[in-house]
Design a protein around this motif. Sequence first.
Motif, PDB file in Angstrom:
ATOM      1  N   ASP A 170       0.808  -1.165  -0.430  1.00  0.00           N
ATOM      2  CA  ASP A 170      -0.503   0.232  -0.161  1.00  0.00           C
ATOM      3  C   ASP A 170       0.714   1.099   0.010  1.00  0.00           C
ATOM      4  O   ASP A 170       1.836   0.922   0.531  1.00  0.00           O
ATOM      5  CB  ASP A 170      -0.351   0.407   1.078  1.00  0.00           C
ATOM      6  CG  ASP A 170      -0.283  -0.364   2.209  1.00  0.00           C
ATOM      7  OD1 ASP A 170      -0.029   0.617   3.046  1.00  0.00           O
ATOM      8  OD2 ASP A 170       0.656  -1.336   2.666  1.00  0.00           O
ATOM      9  N   ILE A 171       0.240   2.516   0.084  1.00  0.00           N
ATOM     10  CA  ILE A 171       0.981   3.373  -0.860  1.00  0.00           C
ATOM     11  C   ILE A 171       1.256   4.143   0.378  1.00  0.00           C
ATOM     12  O   ILE A 171       3.713   4.212   0.453  1.00  0.00           O
ATOM     13  CB  ILE A 171       0.390   4.853  -0.836  1.00  0.00           C
ATOM     14  CG1 ILE A 171      -0.796   4.246  -2.652  1.00  0.00           C
ATOM     15  CG2 ILE A 171       0.660   6.092  -0.692  1.00  0.00           C
ATOM     16  CD1 ILE A 171       0.412   4.337  -3.725  1.00  0.00           C
ATOM     17  N   PRO A 172       1.225   3.939   1.953  1.00  0.00           N
ATOM     18  CA  PRO A 172       1.624   4.698   2.865  1.00  0.00           C
ATOM     19  C   PRO A 172       3.423   3.851   3.525  1.00  0.00           C
ATOM     20  O   PRO A 172       4.057   4.908   3.729  1.00  0.00           O
ATOM     21  CB  PRO A 172       0.651   4.195   4.043  1.00  0.00           C
ATOM     22  CG  PRO A 172      -0.489   4.456   3.263  1.00  0.00           C
ATOM     23  CD  PRO A 172      -0.375   3.901   2.306  1.00  0.00           C
ATOM     24  N   ARG A 173       2.941   2.388   3.111  1.00  0.00           N
ATOM     25  CA  ARG A 173       4.638   1.595   3.736  1.00  0.00           C
ATOM     26  C   ARG A 173       5.612   1.621   2.656  1.00  0.00           C
ATOM     27  O   ARG A 173       6.414   1.754   2.487  1.00  0.00           O
ATOM     28  CB  ARG A 173       4.269  -0.570   3.275  1.00  0.00           C
ATOM     29  CG  ARG A 173       4.708  -0.386   3.849  1.00  0.00           C
ATOM     30  CD  ARG A 173       4.724  -1.919   2.900  1.00  0.00           C
ATOM     31  NE  ARG A 173       4.233  -2.581   4.384  1.00  0.00           N
ATOM     32  CZ  ARG A 173       3.464  -4.301   4.359  1.00  0.00           C
ATOM     33  NH1 ARG A 173       4.176  -4.854   3.038  1.00  0.00           N
ATOM     34  NH2 ARG A 173       2.599  -4.934   4.906  1.00  0.00           N
ATOM     35  N   ILE A 174       4.936   2.315   0.841  1.00  0.00           N
ATOM     36  CA  ILE A 174       5.883   2.708  -0.005  1.00  0.00           C
ATOM     37  C   ILE A 174       6.782   4.129   0.576  1.00  0.00           C
ATOM     38  O   ILE A 174       7.979   3.998   0.253  1.00  0.00           O
ATOM     39  CB  ILE A 174       5.204   3.037  -1.067  1.00  0.00           C
ATOM     40  CG1 ILE A 174       4.868   1.695  -2.135  1.00  0.00           C
ATOM     41  CG2 ILE A 174       6.111   3.418  -2.784  1.00  0.00           C
ATOM     42  CD1 ILE A 174       4.118   1.275  -3.112  1.00  0.00           C
ATOM     43  N   LEU A 175       5.543   4.718   0.863  1.00  0.00           N
ATOM     44  CA  LEU A 175       6.403   5.701   1.632  1.00  0.00           C
ATOM     45  C   LEU A 175       7.523   6.066   2.000  1.00  0.00           C
ATOM     46  O   LEU A 175       8.507   6.695   2.644  1.00  0.00           O
ATOM     47  CB  LEU A 175       5.178   6.952   1.824  1.00  0.00           C
ATOM     48  CG  LEU A 175       4.434   7.949   0.985  1.00  0.00           C
ATOM     49  CD1 LEU A 175       3.343   8.697   1.118  1.00  0.00           C
ATOM     50  CD2 LEU A 175       5.703   8.818  -0.471  1.00  0.00           C
ATOM     51  N   ARG A 176       6.623   4.787   3.621  1.00  0.00           N
ATOM     52  CA  ARG A 176       7.830   4.914   4.483  1.00  0.00           C
ATOM     53  C   ARG A 176       8.923   4.082   4.669  1.00  0.00           C
ATOM     54  O   ARG A 176      10.024   4.543   4.572  1.00  0.00           O
ATOM     55  CB  ARG A 176       7.162   3.882   5.646  1.00  0.00           C
ATOM     56  CG  ARG A 176       5.879   4.541   6.606  1.00  0.00           C
ATOM     57  CD  ARG A 176       5.939   3.754   8.032  1.00  0.00           C
ATOM     58  NE  ARG A 176       5.564   2.217   8.065  1.00  0.00           N
ATOM     59  CZ  ARG A 176       4.507   1.630   7.950  1.00  0.00           C
ATOM     60  NH1 ARG A 176       3.600   2.854   7.706  1.00  0.00           N
ATOM     61  NH2 ARG A 176       4.139   0.796   7.534  1.00  0.00           N
ATOM     62  N   TRP A 233      11.360   6.941   1.702  1.00  0.00           N
ATOM     63  CA  TRP A 233      11.913   7.818   2.740  1.00  0.00           C
ATOM     64  C   TRP A 233      13.517   7.996   2.087  1.00  0.00           C
ATOM     65  O   TRP A 233      13.454   9.937   2.530  1.00  0.00           O
ATOM     66  CB  TRP A 233      10.805   9.119   3.491  1.00  0.00           C
ATOM     67  CG  TRP A 233      11.209   8.336   4.987  1.00  0.00           C
ATOM     68  CD1 TRP A 233      10.514   7.066   5.501  1.00  0.00           C
ATOM     69  CD2 TRP A 233      10.927   8.612   6.250  1.00  0.00           C
ATOM     70  NE1 TRP A 233      10.984   7.190   6.900  1.00  0.00           N
ATOM     71  CE2 TRP A 233      11.812   8.133   6.792  1.00  0.00           C
ATOM     72  CE3 TRP A 233      12.744  10.274   6.010  1.00  0.00           C
ATOM     73  CZ2 TRP A 233      12.178   8.611   8.113  1.00  0.00           C
ATOM     74  CZ3 TRP A 233      13.265  10.176   7.293  1.00  0.00           C
ATOM     75  CH2 TRP A 233      13.142  10.335   8.411  1.00  0.00           C
TER      76      TRP A 233
END
Lengths: 250, 197
Positions: A2-8, A11
Amino acid sequence: MDIPRILRRAWIPGLWLLLWQGAALLVGEELLLPAPLPVLGRMLALLGEGDFWLTCGHSLGRILLGFLLGVLLGGLLAVLSARFPLVGAFFSPAMAAVKATPVASFVILVLVWLRGENLSVFISFLMVLPLVWQNVSQGIAGADRQLLEMAQVYRLSPRSILRAVYLPAVLPHLLSALRVGFGFAWKAGIAGEVLAIAPGSIGRRLHDAKTGLEMVDLFAWTGFIILLSVLLERGMMAFLARRFPGKERD
Amino acid sequence: MELSHVTFGYPGRMIFRDLSLALKPGEPVAMMGPSGCGKTTLLRLMAGLERPLSGTVCGIPPEGVSMVFQENRLVPSLTVLENLALVSPRSRREELLALLAPLGLAAEGDSLPSALSGGMARRVAIARAAALGSSLLLLDEPFTGLDPENRQRAAAFLRERFAGARVAAVVHHREEADLLGARIVGAGTFCGRSGEP
């Protein structure tokens, strides 16, 4: 994913890219420090060149060949050293000398004997040989004495002793030697290619980039060296983890 | 199994001097005595794990010795059945399971030793001795960690499986010797002396 995990996950590398970009802006001279975008662009362009795959295949094939030869001979010598202490005593100083000698010294010495393009086979072989020898020797020496006595009393066959006592003792050491050794072999092999100006190799491309002051090329090739190293190491470890689950030494 | 005029010791410490001792088929012998007087060493000599300084040890069976060590010495990477198959590679799975059942281990064939309690692992070590089924059985404190019920079980199992074998055991209590139907040999017989049980 999911998107938040990719962002995490992204970064921190993103932050490093920003820092790189900032530093490149600050230096303001591509000849000294190229910015990330041109380097990424060059990497993409290289992917489209037919030569690129040949070059990578050339370096990979030779370094992997040296790596495998080092693993095989290192393992064999470790077994012989355990069986015949005189063999161990004989090879011990040689292994210590190989481990302590800088790659550059080997390259210069070996260039007298070998053609430049085959040098990386020998260099990666030399990097792995003492490591595997030492680790496998430690594994054999650490085999459970009580189990060996049990094997003697119960008259187990050599094959059974190998499977039940020696293999479980040696595997964790061997796996950690393979992981560390691969990184050594890869980096030293490329360094050897640079020094030998080995035709058709990644090292040759690095050398050309340096002499032509093509810093974007230099960074792009270095990027591929890192990528290949990470991918191959992960691939090898994933294979070994599937083959021998939970066996690597901490 | 016969030890004749055996002398054994380590530098600075003599353990046996001129010890003679014979094991006869179907006449188990239990050795009792204070710790450190050489009971385990005597078993190790009989198993061929130590060589006498002088004298002879004869009669170690060519097929190997069924030995239950003080420690269980199971191979941790192999399951219970694989541990048994290791010493008896020709046995079928059912034959090996038949060794586990009377010891209350029928459900543990596929367990790893690390998943077993101390008492269970002890019984697996006993089952392994039976899997080899040698004509010489050496037991070093075989009932350690077993509750009274399992002691009975293990002893009955060993008596049945090794009925006509030569058996020597190191035990701590008279009851353990009785369980094995073994004649007690006291420390005076073997500690630094010679004996003829």
